[in-house]
Scaffold this motif. Structure first.
Motif, PDB file in Angstrom:
ATOM      1  N   GLU A  37       0.901  -1.238   0.129  1.00 57.36           N
ATOM      2  CA  GLU A  37      -0.123   0.113  -0.133  1.00 57.36           C
ATOM      3  C   GLU A  37       0.954   1.238   0.010  1.00 57.36           C
ATOM      4  OE1 GLU A  37      -2.280  -0.011   3.517  1.00 57.36           O
ATOM      5  OE2 GLU A  37      -0.613   0.400   4.921  1.00 57.36           O
ATOM      6  N   ILE A  38       0.542   2.381  -0.783  1.00 59.66           N
ATOM      7  CA  ILE A  38       1.255   3.399  -0.871  1.00 59.66           C
ATOM      8  C   ILE A  38       0.414   4.619  -0.051  1.00 59.66           C
ATOM      9  CG2 ILE A  38       2.530   5.273  -2.189  1.00 59.66           C
ATOM     10  CD1 ILE A  38       2.308   3.270  -4.386  1.00 59.66           C
ATOM     11  N   ILE A  39       1.149   5.350   0.895  1.00 62.03           N
ATOM     12  CA  ILE A  39       0.622   6.294   1.853  1.00 62.03           C
ATOM     13  C   ILE A  39       1.262   7.609   1.568  1.00 62.03           C
ATOM     14  CG2 ILE A  39      -0.105   6.879   4.140  1.00 62.03           C
ATOM     15  CD1 ILE A  39       0.219   4.180   4.968  1.00 62.03           C
ATOM     16  N   VAL A  40       0.520   8.414   0.957  1.00 66.14           N
ATOM     17  CA  VAL A  40       1.167   9.819   0.363  1.00 66.14           C
ATOM     18  C   VAL A  40       0.523  10.850   1.477  1.00 66.14           C
ATOM     19  CG1 VAL A  40       1.525  11.429  -1.177  1.00 66.14           C
ATOM     20  CG2 VAL A  40       1.643   9.190  -1.863  1.00 66.14           C
ATOM     21  N   ILE A  49      -1.555  19.577  -7.372  1.00 63.98           N
ATOM     22  CA  ILE A  49      -1.183  18.299  -7.670  1.00 63.98           C
ATOM     23  C   ILE A  49      -2.212  17.075  -8.230  1.00 63.98           C
ATOM     24  CG2 ILE A  49       0.541  18.003  -5.394  1.00 63.98           C
ATOM     25  CD1 ILE A  49      -1.558  16.383  -4.137  1.00 63.98           C
ATOM     26  N   LYS A  50      -3.026  17.975  -9.142  1.00 64.11           N
ATOM     27  CA  LYS A  50      -4.099  17.443  -9.732  1.00 64.11           C
ATOM     28  C   LYS A  50      -3.590  16.365 -10.666  1.00 64.11           C
ATOM     29  CE  LYS A  50      -8.411  18.346 -12.592  1.00 64.11           C
ATOM     30  NZ  LYS A  50      -7.771  17.106 -13.604  1.00 64.11           N
ATOM     31  N   LEU A  51      -2.434  16.568 -11.438  1.00 64.08           N
ATOM     32  CA  LEU A  51      -1.858  15.502 -12.143  1.00 64.08           C
ATOM     33  C   LEU A  51      -1.611  14.155 -11.600  1.00 64.08           C
ATOM     34  CD1 LEU A  51      -0.796  15.131 -15.058  1.00 64.08           C
ATOM     35  CD2 LEU A  51       1.233  15.869 -14.424  1.00 64.08           C
ATOM     36  N   PHE A  52      -1.209  14.380 -10.291  1.00 66.62           N
ATOM     37  CA  PHE A  52      -0.625  13.163  -9.698  1.00 66.62           C
ATOM     38  C   PHE A  52      -1.918  12.619  -9.053  1.00 66.62           C
ATOM     39  CE2 PHE A  52      -0.123  11.311  -5.395  1.00 66.62           C
ATOM     40  CZ  PHE A  52       0.815  10.397  -5.600  1.00 66.62           C
ATOM     41  N   LEU A  53      -2.899  13.333  -8.646  1.00 67.76           N
ATOM     42  CA  LEU A  53      -4.083  12.418  -8.008  1.00 67.76           C
ATOM     43  C   LEU A  53      -4.799  11.856  -9.217  1.00 67.76           C
ATOM     44  CD1 LEU A  53      -5.302  15.062  -5.218  1.00 67.76           C
ATOM     45  CD2 LEU A  53      -4.071  12.767  -4.898  1.00 67.76           C
ATOM     46  N   LYS A  58      -6.920   6.981  -7.037  1.00 67.95           N
ATOM     47  CA  LYS A  58      -7.788   5.923  -6.573  1.00 67.95           C
ATOM     48  C   LYS A  58      -6.966   4.567  -6.069  1.00 67.95           C
ATOM     49  CE  LYS A  58     -11.317   7.202  -9.878  1.00 67.95           C
ATOM     50  NZ  LYS A  58     -12.245   6.675 -10.952  1.00 67.95           N
ATOM     51  N   ASP A  59      -5.438   4.723  -6.420  1.00 68.09           N
ATOM     52  CA  ASP A  59      -4.937   3.434  -5.886  1.00 68.09           C
ATOM     53  C   ASP A  59      -3.779   3.687  -4.787  1.00 68.09           C
ATOM     54  OD1 ASP A  59      -5.704   2.159  -8.481  1.00 68.09           O
ATOM     55  OD2 ASP A  59      -4.280   3.417  -9.539  1.00 68.09           O
ATOM     56  N   ILE A  60      -4.030   4.736  -4.168  1.00 72.96           N
ATOM     57  CA  ILE A  60      -3.110   5.145  -2.864  1.00 72.96           C
ATOM     58  C   ILE A  60      -4.106   5.352  -1.798  1.00 72.96           C
ATOM     59  CG2 ILE A  60      -1.011   5.683  -4.519  1.00 72.96           C
ATOM     60  CD1 ILE A  60      -1.796   8.876  -3.630  1.00 72.96           C
ATOM     61  N   ILE A  61      -3.255   5.709  -0.687  1.00 70.98           N
ATOM     62  CA  ILE A  61      -3.877   6.375   0.429  1.00 70.98           C
ATOM     63  C   ILE A  61      -3.495   7.548   0.732  1.00 70.98           C
ATOM     64  CG2 ILE A  61      -4.303   6.273   3.258  1.00 70.98           C
ATOM     65  CD1 ILE A  61      -3.770   3.303   3.049  1.00 70.98           C
ATOM     66  N   TYR A  62      -4.355   8.793   0.490  1.00 71.54           N
ATOM     67  CA  TYR A  62      -3.818  10.126   0.381  1.00 71.54           C
ATOM     68  C   TYR A  62      -4.363  11.023   1.480  1.00 71.54           C
ATOM     69  CZ  TYR A  62      -3.223  14.850  -1.458  1.00 71.54           C
ATOM     70  OH  TYR A  62      -2.758  16.108  -1.545  1.00 71.54           O
ATOM     71  N   ILE A  63      -3.366  11.796   2.122  1.00 67.42           N
ATOM     72  CA  ILE A  63      -3.849  12.505   3.276  1.00 67.42           C
ATOM     73  C   ILE A  63      -3.387  13.932   3.144  1.00 67.42           C
ATOM     74  CG2 ILE A  63      -3.578  12.759   5.758  1.00 67.42           C
ATOM     75  CD1 ILE A  63      -3.730   9.697   6.075  1.00 67.42           C
ATOM     76  N   GLU A  64      -3.933  15.002   3.450  1.00 69.73           N
ATOM     77  CA  GLU A  64      -3.388  16.285   3.629  1.00 69.73           C
ATOM     78  C   GLU A  64      -3.327  16.603   4.906  1.00 69.73           C
ATOM     79  OE1 GLU A  64      -5.989  18.511   1.057  1.00 69.73           O
ATOM     80  OE2 GLU A  64      -4.965  17.807  -0.886  1.00 69.73           O
TER      81      GLU A  64
END
Length: 243
Positions: A37-40, A49-53, A58-64
């Motif tokens: 799992e990838i946690i960014v 960071i729209k390009l990255f998202l 949908k394939d990572i855990i993303y937290i701001e």
């Protein structure tokens, strides 16, 4: 048990240079070991960071979160991780495709709690422009020598999650501006042997060649800050360790 049965939580703190972040995460998705799992953790970045998202959201855990530095971001990643192993990848660095597979296999074979690999440092945006190859020989019980010299790249480190998560004192030091990772490696080295995977499996980016004298000054300040902090919080580290 097959290596693929072990899940790895990959923790990636991010603050700037979204194109480098994409390269870093690409190097995880290209791994020969697919159970991860990838946690960014977005540490208060002002970048778009729209390009990255759009590519990986949908394939990572993303937290701001608000900006507090990479130590705080990594600590959050540790707390929410669900893997058997925890690995760290800075958002401007890159892994070799076999990094996870080989490191897990080595740790399982040697019953290691934590390990690191050899690594290179590359210039600018070209991995082929190698500035230096670090053939670090740190292996086994390295304390108290680790107080004096401990050249370990954070993206080369992997730790068993159950050991790290069950010990709240073993975290990155968010009160330090520099050397937060070195602080944690020192604490781990006090009680545990470190295992070295004797192969270059990760590459760190030298963002700015900059001023050599300034870099030396920062390194000396890091060493001074760590010693001062450890004397206050972990004075036992400065006494003779009994085997």
């Amino acid at each position: 048990m097959s290596v693929n049965n072990f899940k790895v939580s990959v923790i990636v703190p991010f603050y700037h240079q979204v194109f480098w972040l994409i390269e870093a995460v690409d190097s995880v998705f290209e791994q020969t070991h697919c159970n991860f799992e990838i946690i960014v953790i977005n540490d208060g970045s002002k970048e778009d960071i729209k390009l990255f998202l759009d590519k990986y959201g949908k394939d990572i855990i993303y937290i701001e979160k608000d900006n507090e530095g990479p130590a705080s971001a990594r600590n959050i990643g540790i707390e929410i991780s669900s893997g058997d192993y925890i690995a760290f990848l800075d958002s401007d660095d890159i892994w070799e495709k076999t990094k996870l597979e080989k490191q897990i296999a080595y740790m399982e074979s040697n019953n290691a709690i934590w390990s690191h690999t050899q690594w290179t440092q590359f210039l600018d945006n070209d991995k082929s422009k190698i500035s230096r190859i670090y053939s670090n020989l740190s292996n086994g019980y390295i304390f108290p020598l680790s107080l004096l010299s401990f050249r370990i790249a954070t993206p080369s480190v992997m730790i068993r999650a159950n050991y790290l998560k069950s010990r709240n004192n073993l975290r990155f030091n968010k009160e330090m501006r520099y050397g937060q990772d070195y602080y944690l490696w020192l604490l781990l080295s006090y009680n545990l042997p470190i295992s070295l995977v004797p192969e270059v499996l990760c590459h760190t980016r030298l963002r700015n060649k900059g001023n050599a004298a300034k870099r030396v000054k920062v390194q000396l300040q890091v060493r001074s800050d760590i010693w001062s902090y450890l004397r206050k919080t972990n004075p036992k580290l400065f006494y003779q360790k009994k085997n």
